[in-house]
Design a protein around this motif. Structure first.
Motif, PDB file in Angstrom:
ATOM      1  N   ILE A 146       3.261  75.981  39.876  1.00 45.58           N
ATOM      2  CA  ILE A 146       4.411  76.624  41.603  1.00 45.58           C
ATOM      3  C   ILE A 146       4.815  77.859  42.011  1.00 45.58           C
ATOM      4  N   ILE A 147       4.717  78.512  42.960  1.00 47.26           N
ATOM      5  CA  ILE A 147       4.572  79.605  43.152  1.00 47.26           C
ATOM      6  C   ILE A 147       5.919  80.441  44.178  1.00 47.26           C
ATOM      7  N   GLN A 183      14.143  79.651  47.586  1.00 50.11           N
ATOM      8  CA  GLN A 183      15.430  79.369  46.724  1.00 50.11           C
ATOM      9  C   GLN A 183      14.604  79.840  45.673  1.00 50.11           C
ATOM     10  N   LYS A 184      13.387  79.866  45.348  1.00 54.91           N
ATOM     11  CA  LYS A 184      12.493  80.144  43.810  1.00 54.91           C
ATOM     12  C   LYS A 184      11.286  80.924  44.665  1.00 54.91           C
ATOM     13  N   GLY A 185      11.095  81.718  43.931  1.00 56.71           N
ATOM     14  CA  GLY A 185       9.548  82.434  43.746  1.00 56.71           C
ATOM     15  C   GLY A 185       9.118  82.988  45.413  1.00 56.71           C
ATOM     16  N   GLN A 186       8.292  82.420  46.481  1.00 53.89           N
ATOM     17  CA  GLN A 186       7.995  82.947  47.354  1.00 53.89           C
ATOM     18  C   GLN A 186       7.302  81.402  48.118  1.00 53.89           C
ATOM     19  N   GLY A 223      15.219  83.715  48.732  1.00 54.99           N
ATOM     20  CA  GLY A 223      16.965  83.538  50.104  1.00 54.99           C
ATOM     21  C   GLY A 223      16.706  83.527  51.588  1.00 54.99           C
ATOM     22  N   MET A 224      15.440  84.375  51.804  1.00 57.67           N
ATOM     23  CA  MET A 224      15.092  84.142  53.121  1.00 57.67           C
ATOM     24  C   MET A 224      14.846  82.821  53.748  1.00 57.67           C
ATOM     25  N   CYS A 228       5.908  75.237  47.252  1.00 60.36           N
ATOM     26  CA  CYS A 228       4.176  75.767  47.396  1.00 60.36           C
ATOM     27  C   CYS A 228       3.996  75.631  46.005  1.00 60.36           C
ATOM     28  N   TYR A 229       2.045  75.939  46.062  1.00 63.90           N
ATOM     29  CA  TYR A 229       1.611  75.522  44.643  1.00 63.90           C
ATOM     30  C   TYR A 229      -0.044  76.191  44.408  1.00 63.90           C
ATOM     31  N   GLU A 230      -0.227  76.693  43.629  1.00 62.02           N
ATOM     32  CA  GLU A 230      -2.418  76.610  43.624  1.00 62.02           C
ATOM     33  C   GLU A 230      -3.024  75.679  42.805  1.00 62.02           C
ATOM     34  N   GLU A 231      -3.690  75.506  42.432  1.00 66.51           N
ATOM     35  CA  GLU A 231      -4.149  74.507  41.781  1.00 66.51           C
ATOM     36  C   GLU A 231      -5.127  75.464  40.997  1.00 66.51           C
ATOM     37  N   LYS A 232      -5.144  75.551  39.730  1.00 62.33           N
ATOM     38  CA  LYS A 232      -5.887  76.211  38.825  1.00 62.33           C
ATOM     39  C   LYS A 232      -6.674  75.101  37.567  1.00 62.33           C
ATOM     40  N   GLU A 233      -7.933  75.847  37.283  1.00 64.83           N
ATOM     41  CA  GLU A 233      -8.526  74.639  36.401  1.00 64.83           C
ATOM     42  C   GLU A 233      -8.323  75.065  35.157  1.00 64.83           C
TER      43      GLU A 233
END
Length: 722
Positions: A617-618, A644-647, A684-685, A706-711
């Protein structure tokens, strides 16, 4: 047939009598007219008188010819019957026979079997040359071929005389002499067994051991005591059992600061199974956290009752590191040995046990053994397992050459033709031919056992085939042969051959390995650990070859053929071998500590497994408002969000969560801050975003992640237990 001939003969006789009577009547009439016809018809008269008798001759000849033909016909039919019974061949058959095997036994072509089974309930279409036949169909084929049936479970050879070598009967007590006790030191790993033994025999064994772990059985001769040191590691259970079987006394080492552990319990069990008395050595008593009384209480649960608690087990508090109280331990052992009154016969053929075996470059196969009876000398002929030796040389625990070895003495033996296994019984025989005879007999016995096992497997496979055939018959039984053929054609068509990519994927889920160890016991321990492998559903572990000795060119060639990995334990691979392995793309992994080897094997297995995809999770945002914008003729739903969290990164993947349920996964078509298109928006934006799925409608309170998949590398589920 004879009755018919008799009837014909009787008719002919009656006919002849009638003719004769008729001729007599004619003579009387002619005699009265003789003066009238004195010379008128001489020829006619001669013919008249001759005719009845000529008829009789003709009938007689015909009758004899007929009788001859009938007799020949009967003889011919009798001969054909005899020849048919003689030509009825006896065919030896057995349960689980294949079509090809039956044809070979009958000395016929396979097509003859198919012809015999035509117009029967057997499905000829599904019958192959290697198909197993039921008992019913074997009988049917033999019957149609006009042959005799002979059932045979196994093609048994002639009963061979038992040529094995066995131990001698018990000796006369008067011939026995006192011998040194054989003492095995056992206990859990790192409880100080080897350091204790080092102090007792005043040699530096512990310093030469990899990782401070004893990985072989060692036999050493101390003052009046022969010591066997066994490994405490979980992998060496078989070695500990072997040590208990050849010993007189077990010294059970338990650390005062650690208490009773898994291998401690196992060592107690081995001692009980071998019915060997125990001396308890509570080690590491010099430590501040040591609690000997706790150890004694824990041992009560395993029926090891010390003298302090009213039992018969001597308990000695020692410190192997400082040497405290070691003399008391030695005295306790010698006292127990004296009570046991250990004796052996020093004369006659030698009997002993292989403690360890290994291959030495300069000396060939070498064994460490304990002599239990007789005196071993140079030139003696020995058998052990399926190997034999003419003793070329012997050496003691320090490597010094000796000329003879008496009972209870540990000895290294050189001169073996092959490498016997650790634990094999050693027996002396009178000559080399006798040794070969014993080995041949043992190999023959092993072959017979293997044949029996194979027969069981064949029978099981036959039953499986019968069941599969029965199900196939139920499936196709009611169909017409054309429909049946078409369905089978369709099934074969669906079974497409594997593509190269699919084949590569399948091969990647198999790990072929070659194991090489310094001694037989080490290889045995590794194989025992491999027996616990239970993750074949993830990756199949295939043992291609195992053996004792350094890694050779043959091992490299074998690994190349099977695309395998070579694991070496306490062995070497020369520069030439390593270069050859690199050239052929073969991995050679060498280790000095057994659990490092197993960890390496686990990593190699894990590398063969497919990667696991995990979501990282990004950023997270919540939907505060919903509205729509017009793009061309379409209305596109837009969510007004706050991070709310991260970007949030536009190029990454997103998912929409409502009531903790994921209702959409995909990418964004737009990400805006006010009216500006942006690629990243931070915590916050506020922002507005739209999805690549137009039918999805936003609701206030939805979460956007928003997320990215990692092997991630998948780890094998196999747990060897340590």
């Amino acid at each position: 047939m004879n009755q018919k001939i008799l009837k014909v003969e009787n008719l002919l006789r009656f006919h002849t009598i009638c003719r004769q009577l008729h001729s007599l009547g004619q003579r009387r009439i002619l005699a009265q007219w003789k003066h009238v016809f004195s010379s008128a018809y001489p020829v006619w008269m001669a013919q008249l008188y001759a005719w009845p008798w000529q008829t009789d001759v003709l009938f007689g000849a015909a009758l004899s010819q007929y009788r001859l033909l009938v007799t020949k016909k009967e003889e011919r039919s009798r001969k054909s019957q005899l020849s048919s019974t003689k030509s009825k061949k006896e065919v030896e058959v057995w349960i689980g026979m294949t079509v090809e095997e039956l044809a070979r036994a009958m000395e016929k072509d396979v097509d003859c079997i198919y012809e015999a089974l035509m117009n029967t309930a057997m499905d000829i279409d599904s019958l192959e040359a290697d198909s197993h036949l039921d008992e019913v169909w074997i009988k049917e084929v033999i019957k149609k071929a006009g042959m005799k049936l002979k059932w045979s479970k196994l093609k048994q050879d002639k009963v061979r005389e038992n040529k094995d070598a066995v131990r001698r009967p018990h000796a006369d007590p008067a011939l026995l002499t006192p011998r040194s006790p054989v003492v095995t030191i056992m206990g859990h790993v790192d409880h100080g067994k080897t350091t204790l033994l080092d102090k007792l025999r005043k040699t530096q064994v512990a310093a030469t051991e990899a990782g401070g772990i004893t990985q072989h059985i060692g036999a050493f001769l101390g003052e009046k005591i022969t010591f066997l040191d066994t490994p405490g590691h979980a992998a060496f259970s078989a070695m500990r059992a072997r040590g208990a079987q050849v010993t007189d006394i077990v010294i059970l080492v338990v650390a005062a600061d650690d208490g009773v552990m898994k291998q401690t319990v196992e060592s107690i069990q081995h001692a009980k199974d071998a019915q060997v008395p125990i001396v308890l050595a509570i080690n590491k008593c010099d430590k501040a956290e040591a609690d000997p009384e706790k150890v004694k209480k824990e041992l009560l649960a395993y029926d090891v009752v010390c003298e302090d608690y009213g039992g018969d087990v001597q308990a000695v508090h020692v410190s192997a590191l400082t040497g405290d109280n070691l003399m008391a331990l030695a005295e306790a052992t010698v006292t127990l040995a004296e009570m046991l009154e250990l004796k052996a016969e020093p004369t006659g053929p030698v009997e002993g046990t292989v403690i360890e075996s290994f291959t030495d470059k300069g000396r060939g196969p070498v064994t460490t053994a304990i002599i239990q009876r007789g005196t071993l000398k140079k030139g003696s002929v020995l058998v052990a397992g399926k190997s034999w030796a003419k003793v070329r040389s012997m050496f003691d625990e320090n490597g010094k050459t000796i000329n003879e070895a008496s009972p209870s003495m540990p000895v290294g033996i050189i001169g073996w033709r092959d490498l016997p296994s650790a634990g094999d019984e050693i027996l002396e025989v009178e000559s080399e031919p006798r040794a070969r005879e014993v080995i041949n007999w043992r190999k023959y016995e092993q072959e017979q056992e293997k044949n029996k096992e194979n027969l069981k497997i064949i029978e099981e496979k036959r039953k499986e085939h019968q069941e599969a055939h029965r199900k196939a018959r139920e499936k196709y039984g009611t169909l017409h042969w054309k429909e049946r053929s078409f369905i089978k054609y369709q099934e074969k068509k669906e079974q497409k051959p594997l593509k190269l990519k699919e084949k590569a994927e399948r091969d990647s889920h198999v790990l072929p390995i070659i194991i090489k160890g310094d001694v037989d016991g080490s290889v045995e321990a590794i194989l025992n650990i491999m027996d616990t492998y239970d993750a074949s559903h993830e990756c199949e572990l295939e043992l291609v070859h195992f053996g004792v000795g350094d890694i050779s060119e043959n091992d490299v060639n074998l690994a190349e053929t099977f695309h395998g990995v070579i694991y070496g334990f306490n062995v070497n691979a020369g520069n030439v071998i390593e270069q050859s392995a690199v050239k052929k793309g073969v991995k050679i992994k060498l280790h000095k500590i057994i659990y490092h080897l197993i960890e390496d094997l686990q990593e190699e297995l894990s590398s063969r497994l497919p990667y696991t995809v995990k979501e990282h999770i990004i950023g997270e945002a919540s939907v505060l408002a919903t509205f729509s914008v017009t793009e061309g003729k379409k209305k596109v739903p837009v969510a007004g969000c706050r991070v709310q969290k991260g970007q949030l990164e536009k190029q990454k993947k997103f998912k929409l969560i409502r009531n903790r349920q994921v209702i959409w996964k995909g990418t964004l078509t737009s990400l805006k801050h006010h009216k500006d298109d942006i690629s990243i928006i931070k915590t916050g934006m506020d922002c507005g975003l739209s999805l690549d799925e137009e039918k999805i409608e936003f609701k206030v309170g939805d979460e956007i992640v928003c997320y990215e998949e990692k092997e991630v590398l998948t780890k094998t589920s196999w747990d060897p237990g340590f």
